[in-house]
Design an enzyme around this catalytic site. Structure first.
Site, short mmCIF file in Angstrom:
data_model
loop_
_atom_site.label_atom_id
_atom_site.label_comp_id
_atom_site.label_asym_id
_atom_site.label_seq_id
_atom_site.Cartn_x
_atom_site.Cartn_y
_atom_site.Cartn_z
CE1 TYR A 11 8.84 -15.13 1.96
CE2 TYR A 11 7.10 -17.07 1.81
CZ TYR A 11 8.24 -16.61 1.97
OH TYR A 11 9.24 -17.60 1.98
CE1 TYR A 139 -5.21 -20.67 0.05
CE2 TYR A 139 -4.14 -22.66 0.37
CZ TYR A 139 -4.22 -21.42 -0.20
OH TYR A 139 -2.94 -21.04 -1.02
N1 UFG Z 1 2.87 -26.92 11.88
C1 UFG Z 1 3.26 -27.16 12.95
N2 UFG Z 1 3.09 -26.32 14.14
C2 UFG Z 1 3.17 -24.98 13.72
C3 UFG Z 1 2.61 -24.74 12.44
C4 UFG Z 1 2.52 -25.42 11.30
O1 UFG Z 1 3.04 -28.50 13.42
O2 UFG Z 1 3.15 -24.04 14.68
C5 UFG Z 1 2.74 -27.83 10.73
C6 UFG Z 1 1.33 -27.87 9.88
O3 UFG Z 1 0.52 -28.69 11.10
C7 UFG Z 1 1.52 -28.68 8.82
C8 UFG Z 1 3.31 -28.12 8.58
O4 UFG Z 1 3.70 -27.62 9.72
O5 UFG Z 1 1.72 -30.01 8.88
C9 UFG Z 1 3.26 -26.92 7.53
O6 UFG Z 1 2.25 -26.02 7.92
P1 UFG Z 1 2.18 -24.55 7.54
O7 UFG Z 1 1.03 -23.91 7.95
O8 UFG Z 1 3.57 -23.92 7.30
O9 UFG Z 1 1.86 -24.76 5.85
P2 UFG Z 1 0.66 -25.44 5.03
O10 UFG Z 1 1.06 -26.99 4.69
O11 UFG Z 1 -0.61 -25.65 6.10
O12 UFG Z 1 0.26 -24.55 4.00
C10 UFG Z 1 1.00 -23.92 3.19
C11 UFG Z 1 0.60 -22.71 2.53
C12 UFG Z 1 -0.79 -22.85 1.77
C13 UFG Z 1 -0.57 -23.93 0.68
C14 UFG Z 1 0.12 -25.12 1.36
C15 UFG Z 1 0.50 -26.22 0.19
O13 UFG Z 1 0.08 -21.93 3.55
O14 UFG Z 1 -1.26 -21.66 1.28
O15 UFG Z 1 1.40 -24.91 1.96
O16 UFG Z 1 1.24 -27.04 0.91
F1 UFG Z 1 -1.50 -24.30 0.02
#
Ligand code: UFG
Length: 327
Positions: A11, A139
């Site tokens: 991506y 991670y």
């Molecule tokens: N979330 C939900 N429901 C879902 C998916 C996600 O509530 O179905 C929440 C997560 O708990 C989190 C937020 O949405 O609070 C963002 O989640 P993402 O999975 O979209 O992103 P992350 O913050 O976990 O992680 C991303 C990248 C990482 C990076 C990080 C840095 O996947 O590689 O951002 O902030 F390190």
């Protein structure tokens, strides 16, 4: 410059590839295609694993590579909590394999895809680059280990490195030709957009009891094209023997509930949402200070507002309902 992109069929990698090509660089993608997509990779693709040091050396030498952008990695914070081995093997160990291959081939320039996850639960927001590094999931730890290796290699062998700490990358190329297609998808915005696409009935909010105004996690969303542009600037800023670190975000936080609301407005769909248990490894709040990138790299985001980021993502998903259709 002749640039090799590990993970260039992914991506972020595919957007970085376009930005580099537009800036006049010659690019080769090195990607296992386990997660990446052939269609996203452009014409010069070497299918290979970074863990395969011999194949990597061959690709570096045959293409007269002068700089490497190292994007290949596993990226799911939640998964890393339950399968840490996958992360230390595929992120940390391959980092060492790549550095050794670069040293053997006399390549001295690297831009590394690091992450906001190296900060763990920050003591303050917006986070600055010199703030405490204390990952709360494997991670983030797997990426921070690579940052430590980079410093050691810069000092010992004169490598020049720029490490970019991405916050939450989202959106898609405004042409709608390339975008996000993870299998399985775990990121918030593409998952929310699957609801109006008819692929899921609703979205689960992972935790609504965080210490934030609406109880849901706050993140700093950055457009993938703005992130890609920063790589072009970073490659020009590499200096022998130095490691430079930059945060990349927009300096504004949005809660999970606010993101869902923005998606409702963009799509005109009600998008049912319900609270679910917290996901392990999630900090409550991550917001970047990107002042350093703006002043030292002269980085200026073109699409800093969340509605535009969501709009471009929505355009990609509508145009490509099955993503690249190859998984
Ligand atoms: N979330 C939900 N429901 C879902 C998916 C996600 O509530 O179905 C929440 C997560 O708990 C989190 C937020 O949405 O609070 C963002 O989640 P993402 O999975 O979209 O992103 P992350 O913050 O976990 O992680 C991303 C990248 C990482 C990076 C990080 C840095 O996947 O590689 O951002 O902030 F390190």
């Amino acid at each position: 410059m002749n640039v090799l992109l590990t993970g260039g069929a992914g991506y972020i990698g595919s957007h970085v590839l376009r930005a580099l090509k537009s800036a006049g660089h010659e690019c080769v993608v090195y990607d296992s295609l386990v997660k990446g997509h052939r269609r996203a990779a452009g014409k010069k693709l070497v299918v290979g694993d970074v863990a395969d040091g011999q194949a990597l050396r061959k690709a570096l030498a045959e293409n007269k590579i002068e700089a490497v952008i190292h994007l290949a990695a596993f990226i799911e914070a939640g998964e890393s909590v339950v399968e840490p081995d996958k992360y230390f093997r595929n992120n940390t160990m391959i980092g060492l394999t790549l550095l050794e291959a670069m040293r053997d081939c006399g390549i001295k320039k690297m831009v590394f895809s690091s992450t906001a996850a190296v900060y763990g639960t920050p003591a303050r927001v917006p986070i600055e680059e010199d703030d405490r590094l204390a990952p709360i999931n494997p991670y983030g730890a797997s990426k921070l280990c690579v940052e430590y290796m980079l410093s050691a290699y810069a000092a010992a062998y004169g490598l020049g490195i720029v490490s970019l700490r991405y916050f939450n990358v989202a959106g898609a190329h405004p042409t709608g030709e390339i975008g996000e297609d993870h299998q399985p998808e775990t990121h918030l915005i593409p998952l929310v957009l699957q609801v109006p696409m008819g692929k899921r009935p609703g979205i689960k909010i992972f935790g609504d009891d965080y210490e934030t105004p609406d109880g849901t996690c706050i993140r700093d969303y950055i457009h993938v094209c703005d992130l890609a542009d920063a790589h072009v600037l970073a490659i020009g800023a590499v200096k022998a023997g130095q490691v430079k670190v930059f945060n990349l975000g927009n300096g504004e936080g949005f809660s999970v509930k606010q993101v869902i609301e923005t998606c409702r407005k963009a799509t005109g769909h009600p998008i049912p949402a319900e609270a679910a248990p917290r996901r392990p490894g999630d900090p409550a709040r991550l917001i970047a200070s990107s002042k350093r990138a703006m002043s030292e790299l002269d980085w200026k985001p073109k699409f800093p507002d969340l509605p535009t980021i969501v709009q471009h993502a929505w355009q990609w998903h509508q145009k490509n309902p099955n993503g690249y259709g190859d998984k």
